[in-house]
Design a protein around this motif. Structure first.
Motif, mmCIF file in Angstrom:
data_model
loop_
_atom_site.group_PDB
_atom_site.id
_atom_site.type_symbol
_atom_site.label_atom_id
_atom_site.label_comp_id
_atom_site.label_asym_id
_atom_site.label_seq_id
_atom_site.Cartn_x
_atom_site.Cartn_y
_atom_site.Cartn_z
ATOM 1 N N HIS A 111 -9.554 1.582 8.528
ATOM 2 C CA HIS A 111 -10.619 0.597 8.330
ATOM 3 C C HIS A 111 -11.130 0.018 9.645
ATOM 4 O O HIS A 111 -11.636 -1.096 9.667
ATOM 5 N N LYS A 113 -11.215 -4.810 6.828
ATOM 6 C CA LYS A 113 -9.945 -4.621 7.532
ATOM 7 C C LYS A 113 -8.788 -5.214 6.747
ATOM 8 O O LYS A 113 -7.689 -4.650 6.707
ATOM 9 N N THR A 159 -5.698 -0.448 9.536
ATOM 10 C CA THR A 159 -6.892 -1.021 10.166
ATOM 11 C C THR A 159 -7.288 -0.322 11.454
ATOM 12 O O THR A 159 -8.273 -0.703 12.082
ATOM 13 N N SER A 183 -4.878 -3.247 5.375
ATOM 14 C CA SER A 183 -3.497 -3.559 5.777
ATOM 15 C C SER A 183 -2.628 -3.853 4.561
ATOM 16 O O SER A 183 -3.104 -4.350 3.543
#
Length: 338
Positions: free
Chosen positions: A261, A323, A166, A327
């Motif tokens: 991201h 996001k 992220t 992850s």
């Protein structure tokens, strides 16, 4: 006599008048205007499918590597070079694409690389053993929607990147929250958000050189502030510093084969890069970055997830969802945001 006059008149009626000719030309122009966009759209659809297939092949290669090694390949390599201890460890810098090349139809290029040597020497040049392999163009690493351009004399470029997460901790490439980072050895069991909820590979556009072009599609900002901060990225010291984005498929850094991201796909903000200049050889010249997934496909980008499925992601995706997809272990999933 009358017969001759009749034949002459008949011949005159068979000819086109100027008005009729103009009408025909107008009809052809209208048909062309209608058909050409459809043809171009069809070609772009084919290119998008080809791009998606390239990415899927990379995803399968990563999966094959994991099956053989029981871990995902590293996003980048950093270690001491015993023969020349002064060489910064980050100069090994081998990318995921280089590491998984044996699992692709890329053996010629892979056999020309010596991954036991750093990619770069202490003087910032490519190690002689690795110039030939790094210069080899690999069609699987290039999106047909983008124009192939060699961006560096010692390297062949790439449009495909692996996900570093992220963008936490100022875009660090070390121990991030994605699957791939410096010396990463992520196991499937560590992707607790779910393989179908975690991005593994996406795409980027080939960059440009110099300060003149600042278009976010291809240009990145550069700052010496690391870890990155938004304020520093708002006031860069340079654009496209040293080398363009995507200039090398063998280099495992944010300018080339890593992305995250922090920004949404096709963000209107420029990507932002920096480098850590201080510290010991083990961390010196560590590259930081906030790099978005980008493409020329209408409306969004392609992405391969950790279950090896390929999806089209709309560039209007909610930033929180985007996001979450970056992850590996934030204990979230797509369902949490629906």
């Amino acid at each position: 006599m009358e017969s001759s006059i009749f034949q002459a008149r008949r011949f005159q009626r068979a000819a086109f008048t100027l008005v009729e000719l103009l009408i025909v030309i107008a009809i052809i122009a209208i048909l062309s205007a209608l058909l050409l966009p459809a043809i171009q759209s069809g070609r772009e659809s084919a290119r998008r499918v080809a791009c998606s297939n390239n990415m899927r092949q990379i995803g399968i290669a990563i999966t094959s590597f994991e099956t053989a090694k029981k871990r995902m390949p590293p996003g980048s390599v950093s270690k001491e070079y015993a023969s020349v201890p002064s060489t910064p460890w980050t100069f090994y810098r081998w990318s995921t694409l280089a590491t998984v090349s044996p699992y692709l139809e890329n053996t010629a290029a892979y056999n020309s690389l010596d991954l036991d040597k750093p990619l770069y020497t202490a003087t910032f040049t490519v190690t002689p053993e690795n110039v030939r392999g790094s210069q080899t163009k690999v069609p699987t690493f290039l999106c047909p929607s983008d124009q192939y351009r060699r961006l560096h004399a010692s390297f062949a470029p790439t449009n495909y990147n692996v996900c570093a997460g992220t963008g936490i901790d100022g875009g660090t490439p070390i121990k991030t929250d994605g699957i791939f980072y410096v010396n990463s050895e992520t196991r499937v069991s560590e992707i607790i958000d779910g393989l179908s909820n975690t991005c593994m590979v996406s795409e980027s556009l080939l960059g440009v050189s110099g300060q003149a072009d600042k278009d976010p599609k291809r240009a990145y900002k550069f700052t010496l502030v690391s870890p990155l901060r938004d304020l520093a990225c708002d006031r860069p010291i340079s654009y496209n510093y040293t080398d363009p984005r995507g200039f090398s498929w063998t280099n495992g850094e944010y300018r080339t084969t890593l992305y995250n991201h922090y920004y949404v796909p096709n963000s209107r903000l420029n990507d932002c890069m920096s480098v850590y200049l201080g510290g010991t050889p083990s961390i010196r010249y560590t590259p930081f970055g906030w790099k978005a997934a980008r493409s020329l496909h209408v409306g969004g980008i392609n992405a391969v997830f950790a279950d090896c499925s390929t999806h089209s992601i709309n560039e209007a995706i909610d930033p929180t969802v985007w996001k979450a997809l970056g992850s590996r272990a934030s204990r979230d999933s797509i369902g949490d945001f629906q």
